[in-house]
Design a protein around this motif. Sequence first.
Motif, PDB file in Angstrom:
ATOM      1  N   SER A  30       1.232  -0.636  -0.096  1.00 57.12           N
ATOM      2  CA  SER A  30       0.031  -0.069  -0.611  1.00 57.12           C
ATOM      3  C   SER A  30       1.007   1.609  -0.053  1.00 57.12           C
ATOM      4  O   SER A  30       0.592   2.273  -0.487  1.00 57.12           O
ATOM      5  CB  SER A  30      -1.220   0.097   0.958  1.00 57.12           C
ATOM      6  OG  SER A  30      -0.104   0.083   2.630  1.00 57.12           O
ATOM      7  N   VAL A  31       1.658   1.166   0.552  1.00 54.68           N
ATOM      8  CA  VAL A  31       3.064   2.068   0.795  1.00 54.68           C
ATOM      9  C   VAL A  31       3.878   2.721  -0.837  1.00 54.68           C
ATOM     10  O   VAL A  31       3.704   3.635  -1.023  1.00 54.68           O
ATOM     11  CB  VAL A  31       4.022   2.063   1.901  1.00 54.68           C
ATOM     12  CG1 VAL A  31       3.606   2.381   3.033  1.00 54.68           C
ATOM     13  CG2 VAL A  31       4.728   1.234   1.864  1.00 54.68           C
ATOM     14  N   PHE A  32       3.893   1.678  -1.204  1.00 45.10           N
ATOM     15  CA  PHE A  32       3.931   1.485  -2.525  1.00 45.10           C
ATOM     16  C   PHE A  32       3.043   2.180  -3.799  1.00 45.10           C
ATOM     17  O   PHE A  32       3.748   3.627  -4.163  1.00 45.10           O
ATOM     18  CB  PHE A  32       4.675   0.253  -3.369  1.00 45.10           C
ATOM     19  CG  PHE A  32       4.883   0.400  -4.730  1.00 45.10           C
ATOM     20  CD1 PHE A  32       6.256   1.316  -5.250  1.00 45.10           C
ATOM     21  CD2 PHE A  32       4.512  -0.218  -5.856  1.00 45.10           C
ATOM     22  CE1 PHE A  32       6.530   1.293  -6.100  1.00 45.10           C
ATOM     23  CE2 PHE A  32       4.483  -0.039  -7.131  1.00 45.10           C
ATOM     24  CZ  PHE A  32       5.783   0.880  -7.379  1.00 45.10           C
ATOM     25  N   VAL A  33       1.799   1.360  -3.495  1.00 44.92           N
ATOM     26  CA  VAL A  33       0.690   2.692  -4.320  1.00 44.92           C
ATOM     27  C   VAL A  33       0.433   4.249  -3.964  1.00 44.92           C
ATOM     28  O   VAL A  33       0.605   5.133  -4.588  1.00 44.92           O
ATOM     29  CB  VAL A  33      -0.874   1.943  -4.421  1.00 44.92           C
ATOM     30  CG1 VAL A  33      -1.789   2.351  -4.472  1.00 44.92           C
ATOM     31  CG2 VAL A  33      -0.228   0.273  -4.547  1.00 44.92           C
ATOM     32  N   ALA A  34       0.135   4.490  -2.530  1.00 42.92           N
ATOM     33  CA  ALA A  34       0.588   5.787  -1.720  1.00 42.92           C
ATOM     34  C   ALA A  34       1.250   6.283  -2.684  1.00 42.92           C
ATOM     35  O   ALA A  34       1.257   7.814  -3.159  1.00 42.92           O
ATOM     36  CB  ALA A  34       0.140   5.809  -0.217  1.00 42.92           C
ATOM     37  N   ALA A  35       2.963   6.277  -2.032  1.00 41.42           N
ATOM     38  CA  ALA A  35       3.640   6.941  -2.236  1.00 41.42           C
ATOM     39  C   ALA A  35       3.785   7.215  -4.262  1.00 41.42           C
ATOM     40  O   ALA A  35       4.247   8.548  -4.249  1.00 41.42           O
ATOM     41  CB  ALA A  35       4.741   6.243  -2.070  1.00 41.42           C
ATOM     42  N   VAL A  36       3.439   6.647  -5.575  1.00 38.84           N
ATOM     43  CA  VAL A  36       3.348   6.695  -5.990  1.00 38.84           C
ATOM     44  C   VAL A  36       2.753   7.776  -6.945  1.00 38.84           C
ATOM     45  O   VAL A  36       2.654   8.970  -7.434  1.00 38.84           O
ATOM     46  CB  VAL A  36       3.202   5.707  -7.001  1.00 38.84           C
ATOM     47  CG1 VAL A  36       3.126   5.674  -8.366  1.00 38.84           C
ATOM     48  CG2 VAL A  36       4.398   4.379  -7.531  1.00 38.84           C
ATOM     49  N   LEU A  37       1.312   7.885  -5.652  1.00 34.90           N
ATOM     50  CA  LEU A  37       0.058   8.519  -6.172  1.00 34.90           C
ATOM     51  C   LEU A  37       0.297  10.200  -5.633  1.00 34.90           C
ATOM     52  O   LEU A  37       0.409  11.334  -6.336  1.00 34.90           O
ATOM     53  CB  LEU A  37      -1.137   8.192  -5.839  1.00 34.90           C
ATOM     54  CG  LEU A  37      -1.776   6.412  -6.421  1.00 34.90           C
ATOM     55  CD1 LEU A  37      -3.059   6.340  -5.488  1.00 34.90           C
ATOM     56  CD2 LEU A  37      -2.006   7.363  -7.089  1.00 34.90           C
ATOM     57  N   PHE A  38       0.786   9.815  -4.522  1.00 39.62           N
ATOM     58  CA  PHE A  38       1.381  11.647  -3.834  1.00 39.62           C
ATOM     59  C   PHE A  38       2.263  11.666  -5.034  1.00 39.62           C
ATOM     60  O   PHE A  38       2.143  13.279  -4.821  1.00 39.62           O
ATOM     61  CB  PHE A  38       1.990  11.034  -2.355  1.00 39.62           C
ATOM     62  CG  PHE A  38       0.860  11.306  -1.600  1.00 39.62           C
ATOM     63  CD1 PHE A  38       0.351  12.406  -1.065  1.00 39.62           C
ATOM     64  CD2 PHE A  38       0.907   9.928  -0.686  1.00 39.62           C
ATOM     65  CE1 PHE A  38      -0.541  12.029  -0.310  1.00 39.62           C
ATOM     66  CE2 PHE A  38      -0.112   9.984   0.118  1.00 39.62           C
ATOM     67  CZ  PHE A  38      -0.813  11.435   0.917  1.00 39.62           C
ATOM     68  N   LEU A  39       3.454  11.162  -5.911  1.00 46.57           N
ATOM     69  CA  LEU A  39       4.356  11.958  -6.713  1.00 46.57           C
ATOM     70  C   LEU A  39       4.279  12.205  -7.416  1.00 46.57           C
ATOM     71  O   LEU A  39       3.908  13.156  -8.648  1.00 46.57           O
ATOM     72  CB  LEU A  39       5.686  10.649  -6.226  1.00 46.57           C
ATOM     73  CG  LEU A  39       6.820  10.918  -6.404  1.00 46.57           C
ATOM     74  CD1 LEU A  39       7.665  11.804  -6.141  1.00 46.57           C
ATOM     75  CD2 LEU A  39       7.926   9.958  -7.253  1.00 46.57           C
ATOM     76  N   ALA A  40       2.612  11.404  -7.985  1.00 47.77           N
ATOM     77  CA  ALA A  40       2.062  12.105 -10.101  1.00 47.77           C
ATOM     78  C   ALA A  40       1.221  13.262  -9.041  1.00 47.77           C
ATOM     79  O   ALA A  40       1.455  14.603  -9.976  1.00 47.77           O
ATOM     80  CB  ALA A  40       1.170  10.746  -9.601  1.00 47.77           C
ATOM     81  N   GLY A  41       0.909  13.204  -7.917  1.00 54.32           N
ATOM     82  CA  GLY A  41       0.085  14.615  -7.513  1.00 54.32           C
ATOM     83  C   GLY A  41       0.845  15.555  -7.720  1.00 54.32           C
ATOM     84  O   GLY A  41       0.104  16.556  -7.820  1.00 54.32           O
ATOM     85  N   PHE A  42       1.827  15.810  -6.603  1.00 53.26           N
ATOM     86  CA  PHE A  42       3.169  17.014  -6.111  1.00 53.26           C
ATOM     87  C   PHE A  42       3.462  16.968  -8.049  1.00 53.26           C
ATOM     88  O   PHE A  42       4.111  18.660  -7.529  1.00 53.26           O
ATOM     89  CB  PHE A  42       3.475  16.412  -5.309  1.00 53.26           C
ATOM     90  CG  PHE A  42       3.731  16.163  -3.824  1.00 53.26           C
ATOM     91  CD1 PHE A  42       2.995  16.881  -3.427  1.00 53.26           C
ATOM     92  CD2 PHE A  42       3.856  15.159  -3.170  1.00 53.26           C
ATOM     93  CE1 PHE A  42       2.184  17.037  -2.085  1.00 53.26           C
ATOM     94  CE2 PHE A  42       3.384  15.009  -1.859  1.00 53.26           C
ATOM     95  CZ  PHE A  42       2.411  15.870  -1.339  1.00 53.26           C
ATOM     96  N   TRP A  43       3.789  16.696  -8.720  1.00 49.79           N
ATOM     97  CA  TRP A  43       4.153  16.908 -10.177  1.00 49.79           C
ATOM     98  C   TRP A  43       3.344  17.424 -10.499  1.00 49.79           C
ATOM     99  O   TRP A  43       3.823  18.388 -12.263  1.00 49.79           O
ATOM    100  CB  TRP A  43       4.695  15.483 -10.740  1.00 49.79           C
ATOM    101  CG  TRP A  43       5.964  15.004 -10.028  1.00 49.79           C
ATOM    102  CD1 TRP A  43       7.014  15.778  -9.270  1.00 49.79           C
ATOM    103  CD2 TRP A  43       6.672  14.126 -10.955  1.00 49.79           C
ATOM    104  NE1 TRP A  43       7.946  14.273  -8.606  1.00 49.79           N
ATOM    105  CE2 TRP A  43       7.737  13.932  -9.747  1.00 49.79           C
ATOM    106  CE3 TRP A  43       6.942  13.026 -11.429  1.00 49.79           C
ATOM    107  CZ2 TRP A  43       8.716  13.011  -9.643  1.00 49.79           C
ATOM    108  CZ3 TRP A  43       7.685  11.859 -11.587  1.00 49.79           C
ATOM    109  CH2 TRP A  43       8.590  11.599 -10.802  1.00 49.79           C
ATOM    110  N   THR A  44       2.146  17.316 -10.755  1.00 49.90           N
ATOM    111  CA  THR A  44       0.397  18.268 -11.922  1.00 49.90           C
ATOM    112  C   THR A  44       0.178  18.750 -10.899  1.00 49.90           C
ATOM    113  O   THR A  44       0.277  20.108 -10.934  1.00 49.90           O
ATOM    114  CB  THR A  44      -0.279  16.660 -12.542  1.00 49.90           C
ATOM    115  OG1 THR A  44      -0.117  15.828 -10.754  1.00 49.90           O
ATOM    116  CG2 THR A  44       0.808  15.653 -13.309  1.00 49.90           C
ATOM    117  N   PHE A  45      -1.100  18.663  -9.759  1.00 48.15           N
ATOM    118  CA  PHE A  45      -2.179  19.215  -9.529  1.00 48.15           C
ATOM    119  C   PHE A  45      -2.168  19.735  -7.735  1.00 48.15           C
ATOM    120  O   PHE A  45      -2.423  20.470  -7.531  1.00 48.15           O
ATOM    121  CB  PHE A  45      -3.398  19.666 -10.376  1.00 48.15           C
ATOM    122  CG  PHE A  45      -3.176  17.850  -9.324  1.00 48.15           C
ATOM    123  CD1 PHE A  45      -4.684  17.596  -7.983  1.00 48.15           C
ATOM    124  CD2 PHE A  45      -3.689  16.515  -9.693  1.00 48.15           C
ATOM    125  CE1 PHE A  45      -5.176  16.102  -7.402  1.00 48.15           C
ATOM    126  CE2 PHE A  45      -3.270  15.173  -9.532  1.00 48.15           C
ATOM    127  CZ  PHE A  45      -4.762  15.275  -8.892  1.00 48.15           C
TER     128      PHE A  45
END
Length: 396
Positions: A30-45
């Motif tokens: 779960s931490v891997f999935v959450a990290a990817v989503l946070f990272l993608a979010g910080f890079w975008t919106f």
Amino acid sequence: MSVIVAFVVVAGIMAIGDIVSAKTKAFIPSVFVAAVLFLAGFWTFLPQNLIDIPGLGMPLALMSMYLLLVHMGTLMSVRELVAQWKTIVIALSGIAGMCVLLLTIGRLLVGREAIIAATPPLTGGIIAAIMMSDAATAKGLTSMAVLAIVMYVMQGFAGYPLTALALKKEGTRLLDIYRNDKEELAKLNSQQVSEAEAGRSRFQIFPQMPEKYLTVFVIITKLALVAWASVAFAGLINNAISPFVICLLFGVIAAETGFLERKPLVRSGSFGWLMLSLMAYIFAQLAKATPEMLKEIAGPLVIIIVIGVAGMAVVSTIVGRLLGYSKAMAFALSLTALYGFPPNYILTEEAANALAESPEEKEFLMNQMLPKMLVGGFTTVTVVSVILAGFFAEML
């Protein structure tokens, strides 16, 4: 972004991680999935201060660390740890092998700063990841701070499938004994009884509090008192020992003497909330990770994981063989450093479910493997990762 919207986003991302983890039976953490989503979010919106908007940063994260560490201490029994001394030795030997290989071969390949920053988080500890990230940030080593967090997120992804394979091999060996070797089976069962007895404390001096007084506020107050005593004691010795380590030790003492109940945060229903605040603070560090920076640390990340796991495998299997453990069980114990609890429970249960042909066989496998996996996880992740981080932070 409003306070409630920011909170919904943070909680929602972590919920998605949990769902994916459950769907894949913890193969994708779960931490891997959450990290990817946070990272993608910080890079975008997503705003860079997303975690601070709902108040999930400091000082809430620091308070959560103190309370969670005391809570983790209550999960450990002195007598059970003594009964599982071979497990502890093997788990520690795996970490020793990891450190030796990383500080020698790894240091030559990726550099001293990367090894120092990433080694404690590689043992799976949330607290260790935060300590190393903060230490690197204080030194102005932003990329190393990100490496520490990314290492914590990624190392479980290597540990899960390897552990599943090792536990299935060990389970197959145990089932062969269960079905075909009654003499060896009797020895294993007798050892299990002695280990179960070890879970009872002989050091209780505080009378058990009546259930009607064990309200949420009473439990949290007692937990907070132990955390406060831990921090105060660490101050008295000029923080020669990290207050995080003292919190762990005082948690063990408080539970063994009867001042604290076992699993106090679970009993009070507060564990999830504190874990959310602490995990949110960890993922906030990913806001510093630019695509260019991740490209820079991708190579060291992979190299450190490969070398670290290799060091664990070699030393733990040798020591395990000397102490009478199979290679598969010894390797599985050392791998608990990559994730800790609760994945060690989930992986053990999944292996038992996959191999057992009856409820009795499953119970036998769980009785033989689960205590070792739990003690191994608490030894490596809960204790050693914090001690390593305190030592390595001074070296950075």
